[in-house]
Scaffold this motif. Structure first.
Motif, PDB file in Angstrom:
ATOM      1  N   PHE A 175       0.858  -1.187   0.000  1.00 57.25           N
ATOM      2  CA  PHE A 175       0.000   0.000   0.000  1.00 57.25           C
ATOM      3  C   PHE A 175       0.892   1.234   0.000  1.00 57.25           C
ATOM      4  O   PHE A 175       1.827   1.326   0.805  1.00 57.25           O
ATOM      5  N   PHE A 176       0.606   2.167  -0.914  1.00 55.86           N
ATOM      6  CA  PHE A 176       1.481   3.328  -1.084  1.00 55.86           C
ATOM      7  C   PHE A 176       0.696   4.645  -1.022  1.00 55.86           C
ATOM      8  O   PHE A 176      -0.371   4.769  -1.623  1.00 55.86           O
ATOM      9  N   ARG A 177       1.278   5.617  -0.303  1.00 53.30           N
ATOM     10  CA  ARG A 177       0.867   7.028  -0.339  1.00 53.30           C
ATOM     11  C   ARG A 177       2.152   7.851  -0.393  1.00 53.30           C
ATOM     12  O   ARG A 177       2.523   8.538   0.554  1.00 53.30           O
ATOM     13  N   GLY A 178       2.846   7.740  -1.515  1.00 56.66           N
ATOM     14  CA  GLY A 178       4.209   8.256  -1.616  1.00 56.66           C
ATOM     15  C   GLY A 178       4.344   9.756  -1.588  1.00 56.66           C
ATOM     16  O   GLY A 178       5.465  10.269  -1.446  1.00 56.66           O
ATOM     17  N   TRP A 179       3.253  10.503  -1.721  1.00 59.29           N
ATOM     18  CA  TRP A 179       3.343  11.967  -1.657  1.00 59.29           C
ATOM     19  C   TRP A 179       3.531  12.459  -0.231  1.00 59.29           C
ATOM     20  O   TRP A 179       3.885  13.625  -0.017  1.00 59.29           O
ATOM     21  N   GLU A 180       3.312  11.581   0.762  1.00 58.81           N
ATOM     22  CA  GLU A 180       3.497  11.976   2.149  1.00 58.81           C
ATOM     23  C   GLU A 180       4.978  11.936   2.515  1.00 58.81           C
ATOM     24  O   GLU A 180       5.734  11.084   2.045  1.00 58.81           O
TER      25      GLU A 180
END
Length: 252
Positions: A163-168
């Motif tokens: 699971f990725f939220r790479g902008w954080e």
């Protein structure tokens, strides 16, 4: 928030009695829009699970047609559908399963030029396509759009879901995970290496569960986590992925 009809209350009763979901969680599912990149072995299970769960809108992106070799692991297709569009057939399956789900089949290959058009506006994207070039396009674009990504893959007896939220600032993106070495279509696929049909079902179910958790707000945050499954040993492992300070997608 969108209300549920009497028929939907009955349809989703086994969800609604769960204290972690309830009526609020089910309405969140109905309000959600999810794009699925790839309607193959993993995607078939994801599509079925999310349609059954009551996701409000599903966008299914796949430019391929059904092949006889697909039927060993892609349960939403039938023998008499060989040669027909996977995206169109998957949409037909969704409509027959749950008339409350809006479904949009996209018979296009996802590339850099159309990625923002196809993926923008969704609440979450699940990528289970069969090549790194497309996966990196998806990962890069979603990082820039600020859309969560569930990435799922399976080959032979090995599966992985992340699971990725790479902008954080403290979370890795997909490129942090795989690097820059795979920006091409030149990689092994299950056609060369083989894959157990039951493995893709396991990985697809896990990916769908991860997506539902994120939409409803169940459990802890798993962004930046990689889950590895060994189908021979029947063993799951969880790995925390680091953010690459030199990543050309999210380091800025």
């Amino acid at each position: 928030m969108t209300e549920l009809s009497d028929d939907e209350l009955e349809r989703y009763a086994r969800h609604i009695v769960l204290p972690q979901v309830g009526g609020i969680g089910q309405r969140r599912l109905k309000a959600a829009s999810v794009a699925i990149v790839g309607a193959g072995g993993i995607g078939s299970v994801v599509i079925s699970a999310l349609a059954g769960a009551g996701i409000g809108k599903l966008t299914i992106i796949d430019d391929d047609v059904v092949d006889r070799t697909n039927l060993q692991r892609q349960p939403i297709f039938r023998n008499d559908q060989i040669g027909q569009s996977k995206a169109v057939l998957a949409a037909k399956f969704v409509r027959a399963l749950n008339p409350y789900v809006e479904v949009d089949p996209i018979r296009q290959r996802l590339i850099a030029d159309n990625a923002e058009t196809l993926l923008g506006g969704h609440d979450l994207v699940i990528d289970d396509c069969d090549n790194f070039a497309t996966r990196l396009v998806v990962g890069d674009k979603l990082t820039r759009l600020g859309i969560p990504l569930v990435s799922a893959a399976a080959v032979q007896f090995q599966g992985q879901v992340a699971f990725f939220r790479g902008w954080e600032a403290d979370k890795p993106c997909y490129r942090c995970f795989v690097g820059d070495a795979f920006d091409s279509d030149d990689c092994d696929t299950c056609a060369e290496q083989g894959v157990l049909g039951a493995l893709t079902a396991t990985v697809g179910g896990f990916a769908a569960l991860m997506a539902i958790r994120a939409i409803v707000g169940i459990g802890g945050d798993v962004a930046g986590s990689l889950f590895l499954f060994d189908g021979e040993a029947l063993d799951w492992r969880k790995i925390r992925l680091p953010k690459d300070p030199r990543c050309r997608t999210c380091s800025a």
